[in-house]
Design a protein around this motif. Structure first.
Motif, short mmCIF file in Angstrom:
data_model
loop_
_atom_site.label_atom_id
_atom_site.label_comp_id
_atom_site.label_asym_id
_atom_site.label_seq_id
_atom_site.Cartn_x
_atom_site.Cartn_y
_atom_site.Cartn_z
N GLN A 6 -2.53 6.07 6.29
CA GLN A 6 -3.02 7.14 5.41
C GLN A 6 -3.40 8.38 6.21
O GLN A 6 -3.06 9.51 5.84
CB GLN A 6 -4.23 6.65 4.61
CG GLN A 6 -4.80 7.68 3.63
CD GLN A 6 -3.86 7.96 2.49
OE1 GLN A 6 -3.59 7.11 1.65
NE2 GLN A 6 -3.33 9.19 2.42
N LYS A 46 5.97 10.22 4.51
CA LYS A 46 5.36 9.36 3.50
C LYS A 46 5.94 7.95 3.63
O LYS A 46 7.13 7.74 3.48
CB LYS A 46 5.62 9.92 2.10
CG LYS A 46 4.91 11.25 1.86
CD LYS A 46 5.23 11.85 0.51
CE LYS A 46 4.49 13.16 0.30
NZ LYS A 46 4.82 13.79 -1.01
N TYR A 81 0.85 -1.20 0.00
CA TYR A 81 0.00 0.00 0.00
C TYR A 81 0.87 1.24 0.00
O TYR A 81 1.79 1.37 0.81
CB TYR A 81 -0.89 0.03 1.24
CG TYR A 81 -1.75 1.27 1.34
CD1 TYR A 81 -2.89 1.40 0.54
CD2 TYR A 81 -1.43 2.31 2.21
CE1 TYR A 81 -3.67 2.54 0.62
CE2 TYR A 81 -2.21 3.44 2.30
CZ TYR A 81 -3.34 3.55 1.50
OH TYR A 81 -4.11 4.68 1.57
N THR A 137 -3.20 0.19 7.10
CA THR A 137 -3.13 1.13 5.97
C THR A 137 -4.05 2.33 6.19
O THR A 137 -3.71 3.45 5.81
CB THR A 137 -3.48 0.44 4.64
OG1 THR A 137 -4.77 -0.19 4.74
CG2 THR A 137 -2.44 -0.62 4.30
N ASP A 194 -1.63 11.98 6.03
CA ASP A 194 -2.45 13.16 5.69
C ASP A 194 -2.27 14.28 6.69
O ASP A 194 -2.19 15.45 6.33
CB ASP A 194 -3.93 12.77 5.62
CG ASP A 194 -4.30 12.01 4.36
OD1 ASP A 194 -3.49 12.01 3.41
OD2 ASP A 194 -5.38 11.39 4.34
N PRO A 207 0.41 5.37 0.24
CA PRO A 207 -0.63 6.36 0.58
C PRO A 207 -0.96 7.28 -0.60
O PRO A 207 -0.10 7.57 -1.44
CB PRO A 207 0.01 7.16 1.72
CG PRO A 207 1.05 6.26 2.29
CD PRO A 207 1.57 5.46 1.14
N LYS A 208 -2.19 7.71 -0.65
CA LYS A 208 -2.58 8.72 -1.62
C LYS A 208 -1.82 10.01 -1.35
O LYS A 208 -1.54 10.34 -0.20
CB LYS A 208 -4.09 8.97 -1.53
CG LYS A 208 -4.94 7.78 -1.91
CD LYS A 208 -6.42 8.08 -1.71
CE LYS A 208 -7.27 6.86 -2.05
NZ LYS A 208 -8.71 7.12 -1.81
#
Length: 399
Positions: A82, A92, A51, A78, A86, A53-54
């Motif tokens: 995230q 990150k 995974y 996850t 954020d 992260p966005k």
């Protein structure tokens, strides 16, 4: 993300959400990717989940979390990662989940000689071939190289293990300290005898290790989960290892499983706390950006690779300096921000705003134009470009 970033990019978020509401109800949410790695060392296929992260940009280097028992904990971890990324509580960080195929074989230490505890006697009678050496070698020789080859990673690894997985995390700390930088051991099984606990704690001071951190927790399990952990911590205090920091949390109202949730959140915040520079009121009032540069220079030496100051450290420091009426020092902070992130349109935008605050309108206009040109070159979202164009137009009226 910080409010000021949201202010600049908020238009894009709003439009994206509106577009999403018009999309098909059959759209699926996909979290991560799954694949198989065949392990020659263990002699079987190992299911792996990854995974990212966005919000991670192509080419961004990532810290890496290796999560044991991924089939049970992947979605929990996850989701927490995230959120922490954020809200900039951790850097990150990607998650590599490793599914279980044989927990006693992979996670429990090898029993040398006669069993010393009831649990060891039970395991030796039921799984006489248990012993984690092959699994740790699989991580080092097969999984780590695969992840580092296929993803852009820092040489910085965190292991998360629960129950017997927590026992493996502690064993890696004692026996293979070169494998991980951070250890998050949740309700580790009370495996070792008292003599073995003393031996393990002494190993921590005998091994020359780089900077490492350990977060240990137990829930309301009682028994060896609690007493074994306290015995270990007591002996660690007696034999304080160099370059190892640790924190212990007890969640007496939580069960063996529900204790995972607070431990993951608090543990990751603690393990990655060093990456975020703390701006105190004294620093904001008296210091300049050199204190931040020195901090990350020292941290880079400790970690063994270059650790860059996060984007928002520059912004927060400059804002705090401005609140203390130190406008010129704030400008120096923002100028350093641009030097360190020359391709970041947000850095140029913040510097332009800093110039405007001290009525240096020509410089403000020029840097706003640079921010706009960068955004266009990098093909940022239309709404970001429009917002920067508005800022350029407004700055031009001040000339």
């Amino acid at each position: 993300m910080r409010f000021l970033i949201s202010l600049l990019f908020g238009f894009t978020v709003a439009i994206s959400e509106a577009s999403a509401s018009e999309s098909s109800a059959l759209d699926k949410v996909t979290i991560g990717e799954n694949f198989i790695i065949h392990s020659e060392i263990i002699g079987e296929d190992r299911p792996i989940s990854v995974y990212i992260p966005k919000g991670v940009n192509t080419g961004d280097s990532l810290y890496v979390i290796y999560l044991l028992d991924s089939e049970h904990h992947f979605h929990t971890v996850t989701g927490i990662v995230q959120s922490l990324v954020d809200y900039e509580q951790i850097p990150k960080t990607m998650v590599v989940g490793i599914q279980t195929t044989n927990r006693p074989r992979d996670y429990l230490p090898k029993i040398n000689g006669e069993p010393q505890t009831k649990f060891q006697k039970f395991v030796k009678s039921k799984w006489p071939d248990s012993g984690q050496d092959k699994f740790l070698t699989f991580l080092n020789d097969e999984l780590f190289p695969y992840i580092d080859k296929n993803y852009t990673t820092y040489p910085h690894r965190t292991i998360i293990g629960h129950s017997n997985g927590g026992t493996l995390a502690l064993s890696a700390l004692f026996e293979r300290p070169e494998l991980f930088n951070n250890y998050l051991a949740i309700s580790a099984n009370g495996w070792w005898s008292y003599d073995e606990i003393i031996q393990n704690s002494k190993k921590l001071i005998e091994i020359n290790r780089t900077k490492q951190k350990l977060f240990l927790s137990v829930a309301g399990e009682g028994s060896q989960f609690y007493t074994g952990t306290l015995e270990l911590l007591t002996n660690m205090e007696r034999n304080k290892p160099v370059n190892l920091d640790w924190k212990f949390e007890h969640y007496p109202e939580r069960t063996h499983m529900s204790g995972i949730l607070p431990a993951i959140t608090s543990g990751l915040e603690y393990l990655y706390a060093d990456v975020n520079f703390k701006i105190t009121p004294e620093l904001a009032k008296y210091a300049n950006i050199s204190v931040v540069k020195s901090y990350y220079s020292d941290l880079s030496k400790q970690f063994g690779f270059t650790v860059s100051a996060p984007v928002d450290i520059y912004v927060e420091f400059a804002e705090q300096q401005q609140m203390n009426l130190r406008e010129e020092e704030a400008l120096k902070t923002l100028e350093q921000f641009v030097r360190d992130y020359p391709e970041h349109s947000y850095a140029h935008m913040k510097l332009a705003q800093g110039y405007a605050k001290v009525k240096k309108y020509n410089q403000s206009y020029e840097v706003f134009v640079q921010a706009l040109n960068l955004a266009k070159q990098q093909k940022k979202e239309t709404n970001i470009i429009d917002a920067l164009q508005d800022m350029v137009n407004q700055a031009q009226t001040k000339l």
